[in-house]
Design an enzyme around this catalytic site. Structure first.
Site, PDB file in Angstrom:
ATOM      1  N   GLU A   1       0.842  -1.191   0.000  1.00 22.95           N
ATOM      2  CA  GLU A   1       0.000   0.000   0.000  1.00 22.95           C
ATOM      3  C   GLU A   1       0.874   1.236   0.000  1.00 22.95           C
ATOM      4  OE1 GLU A   1      -2.759   1.576  -0.866  1.00 22.95           O
ATOM      5  OE2 GLU A   1      -3.309  -0.485  -0.387  1.00 22.95           O
TER       6      GLU A   1
ATOM      7  N   LYS B   1       7.969  -2.049  -1.815  1.00 26.03           N
ATOM      8  CA  LYS B   1       7.457  -1.210  -0.727  1.00 26.03           C
ATOM      9  C   LYS B   1       8.593  -0.593   0.095  1.00 26.03           C
ATOM     10  CE  LYS B   1       4.947   0.717   2.289  1.00 26.03           C
ATOM     11  NZ  LYS B   1       4.001   1.764   2.111  1.00 26.03           N
TER      12      LYS B   1
ATOM     13  N   ASN C   1       9.725   3.574   0.045  1.00 26.31           N
ATOM     14  CA  ASN C   1       9.782   4.465   1.205  1.00 26.31           C
ATOM     15  C   ASN C   1      11.201   4.955   1.465  1.00 26.31           C
ATOM     16  OD1 ASN C   1       7.093   4.493   1.613  1.00 26.31           O
ATOM     17  ND2 ASN C   1       7.084   3.423   3.568  1.00 26.31           N
TER      18      ASN C   1
ATOM     19  N   GLY D   1       9.061  12.341   9.602  1.00 30.97           N
ATOM     20  CA  GLY D   1       8.667  11.576  10.792  1.00 30.97           C
ATOM     21  C   GLY D   1       7.557  10.624  10.396  1.00 30.97           C
TER      22      GLY D   1
ATOM     23  N   CYS E   1       5.907   5.504   9.337  1.00 31.16           N
ATOM     24  CA  CYS E   1       6.440   4.674   8.244  1.00 31.16           C
ATOM     25  C   CYS E   1       7.916   4.907   7.955  1.00 31.16           C
ATOM     26  CB  CYS E   1       5.618   4.903   6.988  1.00 31.16           C
ATOM     27  SG  CYS E   1       3.882   4.557   7.248  1.00 31.16           S
TER      28      CYS E   1
ATOM     29  N   ARG F   1       3.099  10.176  15.887  1.00 26.31           N
ATOM     30  CA  ARG F   1       4.172   9.181  15.990  1.00 26.31           C
ATOM     31  C   ARG F   1       5.438   9.694  15.291  1.00 26.31           C
ATOM     32  NH1 ARG F   1       1.113   3.895  14.037  1.00 26.31           N
ATOM     33  NH2 ARG F   1      -0.034   5.471  12.867  1.00 26.31           N
TER      34      ARG F   1
HETATM   35  C1  UGA Z   1       4.529   7.533   3.624  1.00 29.61           C
HETATM   36  C2  UGA Z   1       4.596   7.399   2.101  1.00 29.61           C
HETATM   37  O1  UGA Z   1       4.542   8.685   1.493  1.00 29.61           O
HETATM   38  C3  UGA Z   1       3.439   6.546   1.589  1.00 29.61           C
HETATM   39  O2  UGA Z   1       3.578   6.356   0.184  1.00 29.61           O
HETATM   40  C4  UGA Z   1       3.478   5.191   2.291  1.00 29.61           C
HETATM   41  O3  UGA Z   1       2.393   4.381   1.881  1.00 29.61           O
HETATM   42  C5  UGA Z   1       3.398   5.399   3.788  1.00 29.61           C
HETATM   43  O4  UGA Z   1       4.499   6.229   4.215  1.00 29.61           O
HETATM   44  C6  UGA Z   1       3.460   4.046   4.439  1.00 29.61           C
HETATM   45  O5  UGA Z   1       4.472   3.358   4.287  1.00 29.61           O
HETATM   46  O6  UGA Z   1       2.448   3.599   4.994  1.00 29.61           O
HETATM   47  P1  UGA Z   1       3.155   9.066   5.338  1.00 29.61           P
HETATM   48  O7  UGA Z   1       4.036   8.489   6.397  1.00 29.61           O
HETATM   49  O8  UGA Z   1       1.702   9.147   5.566  1.00 29.61           O
HETATM   50  O9  UGA Z   1       3.349   8.252   3.955  1.00 29.61           O
HETATM   51  O10 UGA Z   1       3.639  10.550   5.121  1.00 29.61           O
HETATM   52  P2  UGA Z   1       4.376  11.380   3.982  1.00 29.61           P
HETATM   53  O11 UGA Z   1       3.419  12.292   3.357  1.00 29.61           O
HETATM   54  O12 UGA Z   1       5.160  10.523   3.100  1.00 29.61           O
HETATM   55  O13 UGA Z   1       5.381  12.230   4.892  1.00 29.61           O
HETATM   56  C7  UGA Z   1       6.391  11.593   5.673  1.00 29.61           C
HETATM   57  C8  UGA Z   1       7.248  12.643   6.342  1.00 29.61           C
HETATM   58  O14 UGA Z   1       8.080  13.290   5.403  1.00 29.61           O
HETATM   59  C9  UGA Z   1       6.464  13.756   7.035  1.00 29.61           C
HETATM   60  O15 UGA Z   1       7.076  14.054   8.274  1.00 29.61           O
HETATM   61  C10 UGA Z   1       6.578  14.922   6.076  1.00 29.61           C
HETATM   62  O16 UGA Z   1       6.468  16.177   6.698  1.00 29.61           O
HETATM   63  C11 UGA Z   1       7.968  14.701   5.513  1.00 29.61           C
HETATM   64  N1  UGA Z   1       8.172  15.290   4.172  1.00 29.61           N
HETATM   65  C12 UGA Z   1       7.473  14.843   3.106  1.00 29.61           C
HETATM   66  C13 UGA Z   1       9.131  16.278   4.012  1.00 29.61           C
HETATM   67  O17 UGA Z   1       9.801  16.703   4.977  1.00 29.61           O
HETATM   68  N2  UGA Z   1       9.328  16.787   2.754  1.00 29.61           N
HETATM   69  C14 UGA Z   1       8.630  16.365   1.673  1.00 29.61           C
HETATM   70  O18 UGA Z   1       8.876  16.876   0.553  1.00 29.61           O
HETATM   71  C15 UGA Z   1       7.679  15.368   1.852  1.00 29.61           C
END
Ligand code: UGA
Length: 474
Positions: free
Chosen positions: A152, A225, A229, A278, A281, A348
């Protein structure tokens, strides 16, 4: 199709609800009976756009809940495993929940009813082999099941639309029959018929033929997957490292990002610098992937560096706070954003929470505001010196500085004049680059962001900025 989704955490709940939306009969299984009871009462346990709507749409219809795993497995053709795989001390994922599900499901199998067990949780490559072995050991007839992987890629905050409007659907199966069963589950997305439904959840434009499918072996899907990530986290750490260089030489990371991101081979998504990634994931999956690589005999040191840069990014932000405020003891700081990113209540591995904890250790007093995550943060941040406000402006009242930690839309459109009046000093430290530095200086703010020069009002004494050559955060 009759589907059981085992584990009704983030992934399980969203996936199960969306399977019902695609027309399947879904039973959501969880061993937490209280959780099941509250889902049955219509309580939505997570903050996720469109989820309440869909749960409501399918409640008492195609969606049901139970804590009886064996019965749910017996009555289903496809069983998705979406239980937690938390990291152990050394980063290896703890697969004991997956194993116990495999054992339970094995009891529900009979020769003549073929079932597919699908890994939906993020698991190390080769987990499917272990699931299969464990099921055989526990009496499952070899011909009665197949194990597949269907990772996913949903993001918290946009999980429902990510599910229904995917960039791709990865189906990892080792035989044609299993692949076909999984394909059928997603058929309304693959043939595009879902997008023509008048009641479809709105989302981005999709290719006319529907969502692309990538058919792979089970092991490849498992790897896709973790590698996805890790790659996304690497992009974030990369741009954060570039931002550091920008700060040192006086370049602007927004321009650099635009310049590199518009190369279609690179792309500009996940190139936003900030206070580090953070969430539930990336931090866990990077550690897990590193452990998996080590297990396979490969020392994936690139991942160590991605993690190191990420940790350092928070420390750099703290240094900026110190640089601009001089001493921290008894300083009152307004903090906007507590979750690990905007659009969610999930705290988290939130960099915002970690930064607050460091600031508290330095003797600061924190007044925090978050549109969704305050309840969760209250349970985590029990310190006396943290209080919670009902709006960004209330948080800013009498504060020595305002810190922006997440990128909620409302934080990007603050009433700056009102803030000027509320803050004790017009100082903003923006960990997400939501504002233009020059415009902020023109409005009278001392404005510190990431990978861009510190901005100060023209009439202002340059103070800390001159002390380090006009650059911040070194
Ligand atoms: C992430 C992945 O984007 C999803 O594709 C994946 O399915 C999911 O993990 C998972 O393995 O379940 P998520 O953890 O919801 O999704 O959040 P993201 O939107 O990816 O952001 C992760 C972190 O990176 C956040 O702290 C966000 O602020 C940071 N981030 C994201 C940045 O600092 N810069 C960016 O350009 C993008």
């Amino acid at each position: 199709m009759r589907i059981a989704v085992i584990g009704s955490g983030y992934v399980g709940l969203v996936a199960g609800t969306c399977f019902a939306e695609l027309g399947h009969n879904v039973v959501l299984v969880d061993n937490d009976e209280e959780k099941i009871a509250s889902l049955e009462r219509g309580i939505v346990p997570i903050h996720e756009k469109f989820l309440p709507e869909l749960l409501n749409r399918h409640h008492n219809g195609r969606l049901s809940y139970t804590s009886d795993l064996e019965k749910a497995a017996r009555e289903s053709e496809v069983i998705f495993v979406a239980v937690g795989t938390p990291a152990s001390e050394c980063g290896d994922p703890d697969l004991s929940y997956v194993e116990s599900v495999a054992r339970e499901v094995a009891k529900a199998l009979e020769d003549h009813h073929f079932k597919v067990i699908v890994e939906k949780s993020t698991v190390p490559v080769c987990t499917s082999d272990w699931v299969r072995k464990s099921m055989l050991l526990n009496g499952a007839p070899a011909e009665s099941f197949a194990v597949a992987s269907n990772p996913e890629f949903l993001r918290e905050g946009s999980a429902v639309t990510d599910f229904l409007y995917p960039d791709r659907i990865v189906i990892g199966a080792d035989d044609e029959r299993t692949a076909q069963i999984l394909r059928n589950i997603y058929l309304p997305l693959i043939d595009g018929s879902y997008y023509r439904r008048p009641d479809a959840i709105p989302g981005p434009d999709m290719p006319p033929g529907g969502a692309p499918v990538i058919l792979t072996s089970t092991k490849s899907a498992e790897l896709i997957k973790h590698a996805s990530n890790a790659f996304l986290a690497m992009k974030i750490s990369f741009i954060n490292a570039v931002a550091t260089i920008c700060e040192t030489v006086g370049a602007d990371v927004t321009q650099v990002r635009q310049g590199i991101g518009s190369d279609s081979r690179i792309g500009n998504r996940f190139l936003n610098p900030g206070i580090g990634y953070g969430g539930s994931c990336f931090p866990k999956d990077l550690l897990a992937f590193r452990a998996v690589a080590r297990e396979c005999g490969y020392d994936f040191r690139l991942l160590d560096e991605v993690i190191r840069i990420n940790d350092e990014q928070r420390q750099r932000f703290l240094r900026k706070v110190r640089n601009v405020l001089w001493t921290l003891k008894r300083k009152r700081l307004a903090v906007l954003g507590l979750a690990f990113k905007g659009g969610t209540d999930d705290i988290r591995e939130s960099p915002a929470i970690k930064i607050i904890q460091d600031l508290l250790r330095e003797g600061c007093e924190i007044v925090a505001y978050d549109p969704a995550a305050m309840e969760r943060a209250k349970a985590e941040l029990r310190a006396e010196k943290v209080s919670y406000a009902q709006s960004p402006y209330e948080a800013a009242k009498g504060a020595d500085a305002l810190l922006i930690m997440t990128e909620w839309d409302q934080f990007a459109s603050l009433d700056l004049e009102r803030l000027q009046g509320d803050l004790k000093y017009p100082i903003i430290l923006d960990g997400r680059n939501l504002y233009d530095p020059e415009a902020m200086a023109a409005k009278g703010f001392i404005y510190v962001s990431v990978g861009r020069a510190e901005a100060r009002p023209k009439t202002h004494y340059a103070g800390a900025a001159t002390a380090n050559g006009g650059r911040s955060g070194r």
